[in-house]
Write a protein that holds these residues in place. Structure first.
Motif, short mmCIF file in Angstrom:
data_model
loop_
_atom_site.label_atom_id
_atom_site.label_comp_id
_atom_site.label_asym_id
_atom_site.label_seq_id
_atom_site.Cartn_x
_atom_site.Cartn_y
_atom_site.Cartn_z
N ASP A 151 -10.73 10.64 13.69
CA ASP A 151 -11.32 9.33 13.99
C ASP A 151 -12.82 9.33 13.74
O ASP A 151 -13.38 8.40 13.17
CB ASP A 151 -11.06 8.96 15.46
N GLU A 152 -13.47 10.41 14.18
CA GLU A 152 -14.93 10.49 14.05
C GLU A 152 -15.33 10.47 12.57
O GLU A 152 -16.33 9.84 12.19
CB GLU A 152 -15.46 11.77 14.72
N GLU A 153 -14.54 11.14 11.75
CA GLU A 153 -14.86 11.17 10.31
C GLU A 153 -14.63 9.80 9.66
O GLU A 153 -15.41 9.37 8.82
CB GLU A 153 -14.02 12.25 9.62
N VAL A 154 -13.57 9.13 10.09
CA VAL A 154 -13.33 7.78 9.55
C VAL A 154 -14.45 6.84 10.00
O VAL A 154 -14.96 6.02 9.23
CB VAL A 154 -11.94 7.24 9.99
N ILE A 155 -14.83 6.96 11.27
CA ILE A 155 -15.90 6.10 11.81
C ILE A 155 -17.19 6.31 11.02
O ILE A 155 -17.86 5.35 10.63
CB ILE A 155 -16.10 6.40 13.31
N ALA A 156 -17.52 7.57 10.79
CA ALA A 156 -18.76 7.88 10.04
C ALA A 156 -18.70 7.25 8.65
O ALA A 156 -19.70 6.73 8.13
CB ALA A 156 -18.95 9.38 9.94
N ALA A 157 -17.51 7.27 8.05
CA ALA A 157 -17.36 6.69 6.70
C ALA A 157 -17.38 5.16 6.75
O ALA A 157 -17.83 4.49 5.81
CB ALA A 157 -16.05 7.17 6.08
N PHE A 158 -16.87 4.61 7.84
CA PHE A 158 -16.75 3.15 7.97
C PHE A 158 -18.11 2.48 8.24
O PHE A 158 -18.37 1.37 7.77
CB PHE A 158 -15.79 2.85 9.14
N GLU A 159 -18.96 3.16 8.98
CA GLU A 159 -20.24 2.55 9.38
C GLU A 159 -21.08 2.21 8.16
O GLU A 159 -21.37 3.06 7.33
CB GLU A 159 -21.00 3.49 10.31
N ALA B 136 -10.50 2.02 2.65
CA ALA B 136 -11.70 2.53 1.96
C ALA B 136 -12.41 3.57 2.82
O ALA B 136 -12.83 4.63 2.32
CB ALA B 136 -12.63 1.37 1.62
N ALA B 137 -12.53 3.28 4.12
CA ALA B 137 -13.22 4.21 5.02
C ALA B 137 -12.42 5.51 5.16
O ALA B 137 -12.98 6.61 5.11
CB ALA B 137 -13.40 3.56 6.39
N TYR B 138 -11.11 5.37 5.30
CA TYR B 138 -10.24 6.54 5.50
C TYR B 138 -10.31 7.46 4.28
O TYR B 138 -10.44 8.67 4.40
CB TYR B 138 -8.80 6.05 5.73
N GLU B 139 -10.27 6.84 3.10
CA GLU B 139 -10.24 7.66 1.89
C GLU B 139 -11.61 8.28 1.61
O GLU B 139 -11.71 9.42 1.13
CB GLU B 139 -9.72 6.83 0.72
N LYS B 140 -12.65 7.52 1.97
CA LYS B 140 -14.00 8.10 1.83
C LYS B 140 -14.13 9.30 2.77
O LYS B 140 -14.66 10.35 2.38
CB LYS B 140 -15.04 7.02 2.19
N ALA B 141 -13.61 9.12 3.99
CA ALA B 141 -13.68 10.22 4.96
C ALA B 141 -12.85 11.41 4.49
O ALA B 141 -13.24 12.56 4.66
CB ALA B 141 -13.18 9.73 6.31
N LEU C 218 0.84 -1.21 0.00
CA LEU C 218 0.00 0.00 0.00
C LEU C 218 0.87 1.25 0.00
O LEU C 218 0.59 2.22 -0.72
CB LEU C 218 -0.93 0.01 1.22
N ASN C 219 1.93 1.24 0.79
CA ASN C 219 2.82 2.42 0.83
C ASN C 219 3.47 2.69 -0.52
O ASN C 219 3.76 3.83 -0.87
CB ASN C 219 3.90 2.23 1.90
N ALA C 220 3.69 1.60 -1.27
CA ALA C 220 4.29 1.77 -2.61
C ALA C 220 3.23 2.08 -3.66
O ALA C 220 3.57 2.30 -4.83
CB ALA C 220 5.05 0.50 -2.97
N GLY C 221 1.98 2.06 -3.25
CA GLY C 221 0.89 2.32 -4.20
C GLY C 221 0.74 1.24 -5.24
O GLY C 221 0.33 1.50 -6.37
N LYS C 222 1.07 0.00 -4.85
CA LYS C 222 1.07 -1.08 -5.84
C LYS C 222 -0.15 -2.00 -5.76
O LYS C 222 -0.20 -3.02 -6.46
CB LYS C 222 2.35 -1.92 -5.67
N ALA C 223 -1.08 -1.69 -4.87
CA ALA C 223 -2.30 -2.52 -4.80
C ALA C 223 -3.19 -2.20 -5.99
O ALA C 223 -3.14 -1.09 -6.52
CB ALA C 223 -3.03 -2.24 -3.50
N PRO C 224 -4.00 -3.17 -6.43
CA PRO C 224 -4.90 -2.87 -7.55
C PRO C 224 -6.02 -1.91 -7.15
O PRO C 224 -6.28 -1.73 -5.96
CB PRO C 224 -5.46 -4.25 -7.93
N ALA C 225 -6.66 -1.33 -8.13
CA ALA C 225 -7.79 -0.43 -7.88
C ALA C 225 -8.89 -1.21 -7.16
O ALA C 225 -9.05 -2.39 -7.39
CB ALA C 225 -8.32 0.11 -9.21
N PRO C 226 -9.59 -0.58 -6.27
CA PRO C 226 -9.59 0.86 -5.96
C PRO C 226 -8.63 1.24 -4.84
O PRO C 226 -8.82 2.26 -4.19
CB PRO C 226 -11.04 1.08 -5.52
N TYR C 227 -7.62 0.41 -4.60
CA TYR C 227 -6.72 0.66 -3.46
C TYR C 227 -5.32 1.07 -3.95
O TYR C 227 -4.34 0.80 -3.29
CB TYR C 227 -6.65 -0.58 -2.57
N ASN C 228 -5.27 1.69 -5.12
CA ASN C 228 -3.96 1.96 -5.71
C ASN C 228 -3.36 3.31 -5.33
O ASN C 228 -2.35 3.72 -5.89
CB ASN C 228 -4.02 1.80 -7.24
#
Lengths: 298, 453
Positions: free
Chosen positions: B375-383, B339-344, B66-76
């Motif tokens: 944290d609250e924003e990630v939580i809201a996105a994760f739920e 996914a939750a973090y990026e949505k947030a 993930l740090n290298a940005g080598k995961a496939p979409a949508p996690y790239n």
């Protein structure tokens, strides 16, 4: 009727395994008055050494039957190295202190050896299954038992008889009994008590390691096996009476039979049954069934 | 009209800018402060070999990728929305009391931003209230007890893997499908919460699906018993068609080493509800015809996808075997959180634009980008989030959006050219193997496991 036959067979096999583990513990307590918590670690070291030596033997393409010799060699090596190191390096400085202090010291050794085994063998489970299946199976009452179980039964008989003979029929055994009865008087009579302690602890360590080495082919050897075994071994020697060879044998038979009965007839109480028996024995005979009477010193 | 049109343009510009920021990574020369993740898994003890160590390998491989940005979409995108990840790994061994203090240490001394961890159900039950008290986002990645979210609700705690009820229910469904002739079943399970719950759930599910089948014996050796001679005799004498087992770790391996030579499985078919992680370890020791599950479509049951291939590739680069289900569980936690973090983060960036402003938009968004979501924003996105994973699609559909829901599968082992394979795989959708929201697992099973319409 068949079920009772299986209870007896399973009970005998389990008792034999327990006896080999517990006899070293009771020997050390009988002579040195040390409740050796590190006995479980010696068991674990025996098991680890057996997987390494046995595994190496088999990997080298040597005759598989030789793996049994490797199991015994592993136990002897562990006992000959760990026994003197622990006794000379640590325990001898503690003699004369209260028993509870020695329990704490051996508990510290237990923790050290646990970490040492992780350093040497890692945390991944190891196994050496070959000796378990090498001798084939026996059919008994319609059920299959591995012949290896018979080897364990025979080994426990040999260990028990040999120890009993050494204690009762040899000069060294008589010296040992003298030390058991009165350490100071024995020393005054010219017995090298320090040497007796060293030999006793080393033999006890070899027996603990032998328990582990003979168990290794039936289990997955991994961190944690020491703690599981030491609790059971304590139950056995407490029931029989700390320091009594006959007590350890009787304790092992009682625990083995009660457990086998519970597994077959009432599995829900299997865990509880062993300790219920121990509690009942302690209520009736607080020092165990075969406790050696102590003369009150005035 | 003009105002609306300009708002729309601004919104479109904003979304485009957010996407550009996320995909391009940090716009400043200064590297953003990494997200420190406390990762808790068994590194010693019986659970280390089959569960803890594969989980650690997976976590390290995933973070690197993930740090290298080598995961496939949508996690790239790199890290979490361009912010690199940093792992602080600690050992889960030592019991719940130790774990609670280790959790506090992670937050107060190691200053981790969030925690991913816990294989033991006991640890999950102990940690969840502490995470709530300390208000620190915590993702449980592997433990199985349904009690975590069936008995309490949490704001800061999530579990990205389905709970254990599906193990027993899907096993019973599978047996109903492939062994409709079952007349009797027995079990051997460890005598603690996991073993007892697994047996009770299986027994209840079998009673619901095969009421005529008889229970022969339920063996409950203590955890770490090691010697199973008497139990094997009792099981062999019972002549059960099926032997259910949730044994794991050294106990499972010892049981197999002792039971296989005694021919226990010549007459009885073995069902290992937690069997998948052992396929590579036990190898040919596992008798043909053993039924195995993985609590979800993980490991050998994972559907073919780019994400699955990615996980296999990065895992096998660090290990000599394919990833097993604990490794997949770790992947679910990381990609779910990402996914939750990026949505947030996108939501935060969108909100950072002053209403109606045409100047200072870039500066405000860069400021928001640098701070990252709370944290609250990630939580809201994760739920209630739905995300794709190497194991397929996951929906945070239970526990008020904090507990993952997904289907599961069971299969039967077959030795092919000395390698254990899984055949006759049958998949079950989530609604058939997990209770609906608001219902406890035992009540749902007793009620006949009715799927929510």
């Amino acid at each position: 009727m068949d079920q009772y036959l299986f209870i007896i067979v399973d009970g005998v096999i389990y008792s034999s395994w327990l006896f080999i583990i517990a006899v070293g513990l009771t020997l050390i307590y009988g002579v040195m008055k040390i409740l050796n918590v590190a006995h479980g670690s010696l068991y674990a070291l025996g098991a680890y050494a057996a997987t390494s030596l046995g595994g190496y033997w088999i990997a080298q393409g040597q005759p598989p039957m030789g793996s049994y010799a490797m199991l015994i060699l592993a136990a002897i090596l562990v006992g000959l190295i760990a026994g003197p190191v622990i006794e000379r390096g640590l325990l001898r400085f503690m003699y004369g202190k209260e028993e509870v202090v020695l329990v704490l010291v051996t508990y510290a050794v237990f923790l050290i050896l646990e970490d040492l085994s992780k350093l040497v063998w890692g945390v991944d489970p190891l196994s050496i299954p070959e000796p378990y299946s090498l001798l084939g199976n026996l059919e008994f009452g319609g059920l299959i038992y591995p012949t290896y179980s018979l080897v364990v039964v025979l080994a426990s008989i040999v260990v028990g008889v040999a120890l009993a003979l050494v204690l009762s029929r040899t000069r060294q055994g008589k010296i040992l009994q003298a030390v058991i009865h009165d350490r100071e008087m024995s020393a005054a009579m010219g017995i090298n008590v320090s040497r007796v302690y060293l030999v006793t602890f080393t033999v006890g360590a070899i027996l603990g390691a032998l328990g582990g080495a003979l168990t290794a082919p039936t289990i997955s050897v991994q961190p944690g096996i020491a703690a599981d075994v030491i609790v059971l071994a304590f139950a056995v020697v407490v029931i029989g009476g700390l320091g009594s060879l006959g007590g350890a044998a009787l304790g092992a038979v009682i625990v083995g039979m009660v457990r086998a009965w519970a597994v077959h007839k009432w599995p829900e109480v299997e865990l509880f049954s062993v300790y219920a028996v121990m509690a009942a024995v302690l209520i009736m005979r607080p020092k165990g069934l075969f406790a050696i009477p102590e003369a009150r010193k005035i | 009209m003009v105002a609306i049109s300009s708002s729309r343009r601004l919104a479109a510009l904003c979304v485009a800018f957010c996407c550009a920021l996320l995909s391009a990574g940090p716009v400043h020369s200064q590297e953003p402060k990494p997200v420190r993740i406390g990762f808790v898994t068994f590194l010693s003890g019986p659970a280390a070999g089959p569960f803890g160590v594969p989980a650690r390998i997976a976590a390290e491989a995933i973070v690197e990728s993930l740090n290298a940005g080598k995961a496939p979409a949508p996690y790239n995108t790199r890290g979490f929305g361009g912010t690199p990840l940093e792992l602080v790994i600690i050992d889960e061994a030592g019991g719940t009391t130790k774990q609670v203090s280790e959790f506090r240490n992670l937050i107060e001394r190691q200053n981790v931003d969030l925690v991913i961890g816990y294989i033991s159900s006991g640890d999950c039950l102990a940690i969840a209230p502490v995470a709530e008290e300390m208000k620190r986002l915590t993702v449980l990645f592997d433990c199985g007890t349904p009690r975590v979210f069936e008995e309490r609700s949490y704001k800061y705690v999530f579990r990205t893997r389905p709970h254990a009820t599906m193990d027993a229910v899907a096993a019973a469904l599978y047996l109903q499908d492939v062994r409709p002739d079952i007349k009797s079943y027995g079990g051997i399970n460890q005598n603690y919460a996991w073993g007892q719950d697994s047996w009770n759930d299986f027994d209840l599910a079998m009673k619901a699906l095969k009421p005529a089948a008889k229970v022969t014996t339920s063996q409950m050796p203590k955890f770490g018993a090691g010697q199973y001679g008497a139990e094997i005799s009792a099981l062999a004498q019972s002549g059960s068609d099926i032997i259910h087992s949730s044994l794991w770790g050294g106990d499972l391996e010892a049981f197999m080493m002792q039971a296989v030579p005694r021919g226990l499985f010549n007459k009885s078919q073995l069902v290992l509800v937690a069997g998948e992680p052992y396929l590579h370890r036990l190898g040919s020791t596992i008798p043909d015809g053993t039924v195995v599950g993985a609590r979800g479509t993980h490991g050998v049951f994972a559907p073919a996808s780019k994400l699955n291939t990615w996980l296999k590739d990065i895992y096998t680069a660090k290990a000599d075997h394919d990833p097993n289900y604990p490794a997949y569980s770790v992947a679910l936690a990381f990609v779910g959180l990402k996914a939750a973090y990026e949505k947030a983060k996108v939501t935060k960036l969108q909100k950072s634009i002053p209403m109606g402003a045409s100047k200072g938009v870039k500066e405000e968004m860069e400021k928001a980008y640098d701070v990252g979501p709370s944290d609250e924003e990630v939580i809201a996105a994760f739920e209630g989030l739905t995300f794709d994973s190497p194991s397929g699609r996951v929906v945070m559909g239970l526990g008020n959006g904090h507990q993952a829901v997904m289907g599961t599968a069971y299969g039967t082992t077959k030795l092919v050219n000395g390698r254990v394979t899984v055949t006759n795989i049958k998949a079950y959708p989530p609604e058939r193997v997990q209770p609906p929201e608001g219902m406890t697992s035992p009540d749902w099973i007793k009620g006949g496991m009715k799927a929510k319409k």
